[in-house]
Design an enzyme around this catalytic site. Structure first.
Site, PDB file in Angstrom:
ATOM      1  N   ASN A  67      -7.371   5.671  -0.284  1.00  0.00           N
ATOM      2  CA  ASN A  67      -6.982   4.325   0.100  1.00  0.00           C
ATOM      3  C   ASN A  67      -6.560   3.570  -1.162  1.00  0.00           C
ATOM      4  O   ASN A  67      -7.344   3.479  -2.112  1.00  0.00           O
ATOM      5  CB  ASN A  67      -8.175   3.622   0.766  1.00  0.00           C
ATOM      6  CG  ASN A  67      -7.837   2.239   1.284  1.00  0.00           C
ATOM      7  OD1 ASN A  67      -6.841   1.639   0.923  1.00  0.00           O
ATOM      8  ND2 ASN A  67      -8.696   1.715   2.145  1.00  0.00           N
ATOM      9  N   HIS A 113      -1.840   1.155   7.787  1.00  0.00           N
ATOM     10  CA  HIS A 113      -2.062   1.277   6.344  1.00  0.00           C
ATOM     11  C   HIS A 113      -1.522   2.615   5.853  1.00  0.00           C
ATOM     12  O   HIS A 113      -1.376   3.575   6.626  1.00  0.00           O
ATOM     13  CB  HIS A 113      -3.563   1.177   6.085  1.00  0.00           C
ATOM     14  CG  HIS A 113      -3.942   0.883   4.672  1.00  0.00           C
ATOM     15  ND1 HIS A 113      -3.343  -0.082   3.906  1.00  0.00           N
ATOM     16  CD2 HIS A 113      -4.915   1.434   3.873  1.00  0.00           C
ATOM     17  CE1 HIS A 113      -3.911  -0.127   2.710  1.00  0.00           C
ATOM     18  NE2 HIS A 113      -4.857   0.781   2.668  1.00  0.00           N
ATOM     19  N   CYS A 139       0.823  -1.211   0.000  1.00  0.00           N
ATOM     20  CA  CYS A 139       0.000   0.000   0.000  1.00  0.00           C
ATOM     21  C   CYS A 139       0.855   1.258   0.000  1.00  0.00           C
ATOM     22  O   CYS A 139       0.467   2.294  -0.541  1.00  0.00           O
ATOM     23  CB  CYS A 139      -0.949  -0.001   1.198  1.00  0.00           C
ATOM     24  SG  CYS A 139      -0.140  -0.132   2.815  1.00  0.00           S
TER      25      CYS A 139
END
Length: 299
Positions: free
Chosen positions: A211, A189, A15
């Site tokens: 995201n 994250h 990520c």
């Protein structure tokens, strides 16, 4: 044209890299600069340049600024797929290949897709641009003066055009990784920080994030559900908000500091004179991504 809305994370836990690509896609020229050629190299089966328009062997060349020097990586257009025939790793929502290609090239640079599991947004931004990692402002939720100073610094950096910003969340209280979320914010994250806005005359301080999963968004104040309320029509128009399940959302400054642990900052290269020296931080105290137990206590 590269667009942050296109990027969807796959099975790899990268990520941090995909958030960096989302940040770069806000300035498409930065994505183009990573590629040594605008399009795939036109090659014949024998490897010589064919010179024929539209004929190619699916070869891409990307350049990364790794460990203080530019390195060239060449990859083909064969990508791992699942048993269903879908992309196993990162992909684009559309038909463009730049997301798949850059993830594959970056994995090749490090040795494998597994080698890019877990990392820091600012490191990826440096590798992709040749920029410099900048120490983030200290965010002190219990200090009104500290909060004010941090906001002004982040707002100034975001509006200057010379810096790229990302944000990372805290790990889950039980130590869980990025499968846990609270009110739509995923623990441990990395997110792309796309915009920082102070609205007038409302006096709201808002941040626009993405995201890299391309889904799972903030569910609180100024999230999509709240933004869709009739009384927020003026704010929707001001921010150019669109109701889409694309991983992009707005969040207020007070909520941001509650759920996010740090801001990542990379200063873009300018007309610099650069000197570097090779070195290594090794041993038991060496740092790394805090998502891993082996390095969680050394960061």
């Amino acid at each position: 044209m590269p667009d942050p809305d296109e990027i969807c994370q796959g099975e790899a836990g990268d990520c941090w890299l995909l958030s960096a690509l989302s940040i770069l896609a806000m300035q498409p020229d930065l994505v183009r600069n990573v590629f040594a050629t605008e399009e795939v190299l036109p090659l014949t089966e024998g490897g010589a340049a064919s010179g024929l328009t539209g004929e190619s062997a699916g070869i891409f060349c990307a350049c990364f600024h790794k460990d203080g020097e530019w390195r060239t990586v060449v990859v083909d257009d064969h990508f791992p797929t699942s048993h269903r025939g879908t992309h196993l790793f990162a992909r684009s929502r559309g038909t463009e290949l730049w997301v798949c290609v850059l993830e594959k090239a970056y994995a090749s640079l490090h040795g494998s897709y597994a080698a890019i599991e877990g990392g820091f947004i600012e490191d990826a931004l440096v590798d992709l641009t040749g920029g410099i990692k900048i120490s983030p402002p200290s965010i002190e939720p219990d200090s009104s003066e500290g909060m004010e100073t941090a906001w002004k610094q982040i707002e100034e950096l975001a509006s200057s055009g010379s810096y790229l910003l990302g944000a990372s969340t805290c790990r889950a209280p039980d130590g869980g990784g990025d499968t846990h979320s609270t009110r739509g914010i995923v623990h441990g994250h990395a997110y792309a920080l796309l915009e920082v806005v102070s609205t007038h005359p409302e006096g709201e301080r808002l941040l626009k994030l993405r995201n890299p999963w391309g889904r799972t968004e903030w569910e609180g104040r100024w999230g999509d559900a709240d933004m869709a309320r009739p009384e927020n029509a003026r704010m929707r128009a001001k921010l150019g908000w669109k109701k889409e399940d694309d991983g992009i959302f707005w969040i207020g400054w007070q909520d941001f500091v509650q759920y996010f642990r740090s801001v990542s900052i990379c200063m873009l290269p300018a007309n610099w004179h650069c000197a570097s020296a090779q070195g290594e931080w090794a041993g038991a105290t060496a740092g790394g991504c805090p998502n891993f137990d082996s390095t969680a206590g050394s960061c």
